[in-house]
Scaffold this motif. Structure first.
Motif, PDB file in Angstrom:
ATOM      1  N   GLY A  58       0.882  -1.324   0.073  1.00  0.00           N
ATOM      2  CA  GLY A  58       0.239  -0.095  -0.093  1.00  0.00           C
ATOM      3  C   GLY A  58       0.732   1.322   0.020  1.00  0.00           C
ATOM      4  O   GLY A  58       0.058   2.515  -0.029  1.00  0.00           O
ATOM      5  N   GLY A  59       1.859   1.125   0.082  1.00  0.00           N
ATOM      6  CA  GLY A  59       2.679   2.485   0.124  1.00  0.00           C
ATOM      7  C   GLY A  59       3.084   3.138  -1.269  1.00  0.00           C
ATOM      8  O   GLY A  59       2.688   2.570  -2.343  1.00  0.00           O
ATOM      9  N   ASN A  60       3.665   4.175  -1.342  1.00  0.00           N
ATOM     10  CA  ASN A  60       3.768   5.024  -2.700  1.00  0.00           C
ATOM     11  C   ASN A  60       5.241   5.194  -2.604  1.00  0.00           C
ATOM     12  O   ASN A  60       5.559   5.902  -1.861  1.00  0.00           O
ATOM     13  CB  ASN A  60       2.768   6.060  -2.654  1.00  0.00           C
ATOM     14  CG  ASN A  60       2.942   6.921  -3.798  1.00  0.00           C
ATOM     15  OD1 ASN A  60       3.358   6.280  -4.834  1.00  0.00           O
ATOM     16  ND2 ASN A  60       2.369   8.301  -3.834  1.00  0.00           N
ATOM     17  N   GLY A  61       5.872   5.066  -3.785  1.00  0.00           N
ATOM     18  CA  GLY A  61       7.335   5.247  -4.030  1.00  0.00           C
ATOM     19  C   GLY A  61       8.240   3.928  -3.131  1.00  0.00           C
ATOM     20  O   GLY A  61       7.907   3.131  -3.143  1.00  0.00           O
ATOM     21  N   CYS A  87      -4.887  -0.670   5.567  1.00  0.00           N
ATOM     22  CA  CYS A  87      -5.670   0.490   5.352  1.00  0.00           C
ATOM     23  C   CYS A  87      -4.835   1.773   4.878  1.00  0.00           C
ATOM     24  O   CYS A  87      -5.219   2.441   4.003  1.00  0.00           O
ATOM     25  CB  CYS A  87      -6.849   0.909   6.756  1.00  0.00           C
ATOM     26  SG  CYS A  87      -7.804  -0.237   7.212  1.00  0.00           S
ATOM     27  N   ASN A  88      -3.897   1.818   5.585  1.00  0.00           N
ATOM     28  CA  ASN A  88      -2.961   2.852   5.276  1.00  0.00           C
ATOM     29  C   ASN A  88      -1.456   2.580   5.662  1.00  0.00           C
ATOM     30  O   ASN A  88      -1.285   1.924   6.675  1.00  0.00           O
ATOM     31  CB  ASN A  88      -3.315   4.077   6.035  1.00  0.00           C
ATOM     32  CG  ASN A  88      -2.823   5.288   5.473  1.00  0.00           C
ATOM     33  OD1 ASN A  88      -2.296   5.444   4.558  1.00  0.00           O
ATOM     34  ND2 ASN A  88      -2.804   6.347   6.375  1.00  0.00           N
ATOM     35  N   ILE A 103       4.678   3.454   9.716  1.00  0.00           N
ATOM     36  CA  ILE A 103       3.290   3.283  10.160  1.00  0.00           C
ATOM     37  C   ILE A 103       2.507   2.710   9.467  1.00  0.00           C
ATOM     38  O   ILE A 103       2.199   3.172   8.388  1.00  0.00           O
ATOM     39  CB  ILE A 103       2.914   4.737  10.993  1.00  0.00           C
ATOM     40  CG1 ILE A 103       4.006   5.254  11.959  1.00  0.00           C
ATOM     41  CG2 ILE A 103       1.498   4.425  11.485  1.00  0.00           C
ATOM     42  CD1 ILE A 103       3.620   6.558  12.494  1.00  0.00           C
ATOM     43  N   ALA A 104       1.655   1.661   9.978  1.00  0.00           N
ATOM     44  CA  ALA A 104       0.588   1.288   9.210  1.00  0.00           C
ATOM     45  C   ALA A 104      -0.603   1.076  10.193  1.00  0.00           C
ATOM     46  O   ALA A 104      -0.560   0.867  11.198  1.00  0.00           O
ATOM     47  CB  ALA A 104       0.930  -0.470   8.582  1.00  0.00           C
ATOM     48  N   ASP A 105      -1.760   1.131   9.345  1.00  0.00           N
ATOM     49  CA  ASP A 105      -3.154   0.912   9.985  1.00  0.00           C
ATOM     50  C   ASP A 105      -3.987  -0.450   9.436  1.00  0.00           C
ATOM     51  O   ASP A 105      -3.743  -0.358   8.181  1.00  0.00           O
ATOM     52  CB  ASP A 105      -4.130   2.119   9.696  1.00  0.00           C
ATOM     53  CG  ASP A 105      -3.665   3.275  10.275  1.00  0.00           C
ATOM     54  OD1 ASP A 105      -3.275   3.442  11.556  1.00  0.00           O
ATOM     55  OD2 ASP A 105      -3.655   4.271   9.715  1.00  0.00           O
ATOM     56  N   PHE A 106      -4.469  -1.316  10.328  1.00  0.00           N
ATOM     57  CA  PHE A 106      -5.128  -2.502   9.627  1.00  0.00           C
ATOM     58  C   PHE A 106      -6.419  -2.395  10.134  1.00  0.00           C
ATOM     59  O   PHE A 106      -6.792  -2.087  11.292  1.00  0.00           O
ATOM     60  CB  PHE A 106      -4.354  -3.745  10.034  1.00  0.00           C
ATOM     61  CG  PHE A 106      -2.979  -3.479   9.721  1.00  0.00           C
ATOM     62  CD1 PHE A 106      -2.432  -4.096   8.521  1.00  0.00           C
ATOM     63  CD2 PHE A 106      -1.844  -3.167  10.443  1.00  0.00           C
ATOM     64  CE1 PHE A 106      -1.296  -4.091   8.023  1.00  0.00           C
ATOM     65  CE2 PHE A 106      -0.646  -3.044  10.014  1.00  0.00           C
ATOM     66  CZ  PHE A 106      -0.155  -3.578   8.814  1.00  0.00           C
TER      67      PHE A 106
END
Length: 110
Positions: A58-61, A87-88, A103-106
């Motif tokens: 889900g990351g960008n770059g 989620c993020n 950091i990640a949200d699940f």
């Protein structure tokens, strides 16, 4: 060569711990400064075929978490089980460490 053997043994030990915890029907997340890059033998051993890398999902770059010695590397990882939906995921700059925080949200899939 000895350093590589030590890291391989550590990765295998961690994978065995993950499998042991999973055998008790508990969820396993692996998160932190693993000081290794994607697709390395050690990281693939830890990940197995049942943990996903949050940044690649889900990351960008490139998601650099370490910038130093004229290098830009993602050495920090969050590995999560398929039972969760990402989620993020994002990177936060901080002066608390020489690494940037990942950091990640699940949410739990039902």
């Amino acid at each position: 060569k000895i350093g590589k053997r030590i890291r391989d043994a550590q990765a295998l030990f961690l994978r065995q711990q993950i499998d042991s915890i999973k055998s008790t029907n508990r969820y396993v997340f692996v998160a932190g400064d693993l000081n290794d890059f994607n697709r390395s033998t050690c990281l693939e051993t830890i990940q197995g075929n049942d943990l996903f890398d949050a940044w690649w999902k889900g990351g960008n770059g490139f998601g650099f978490t370490y910038v130093g010695w004229n290098l830009r590397l993602r050495l920090d990882h969050i590995l999560y089980p398929k039972d969760f939906e990402l989620c993020n995921v994002y990177i936060v700059d901080s002066d608390v460490s020489d690494h940037r925080a990942l950091i990640a949200d699940f949410k739990l899939n039902k």
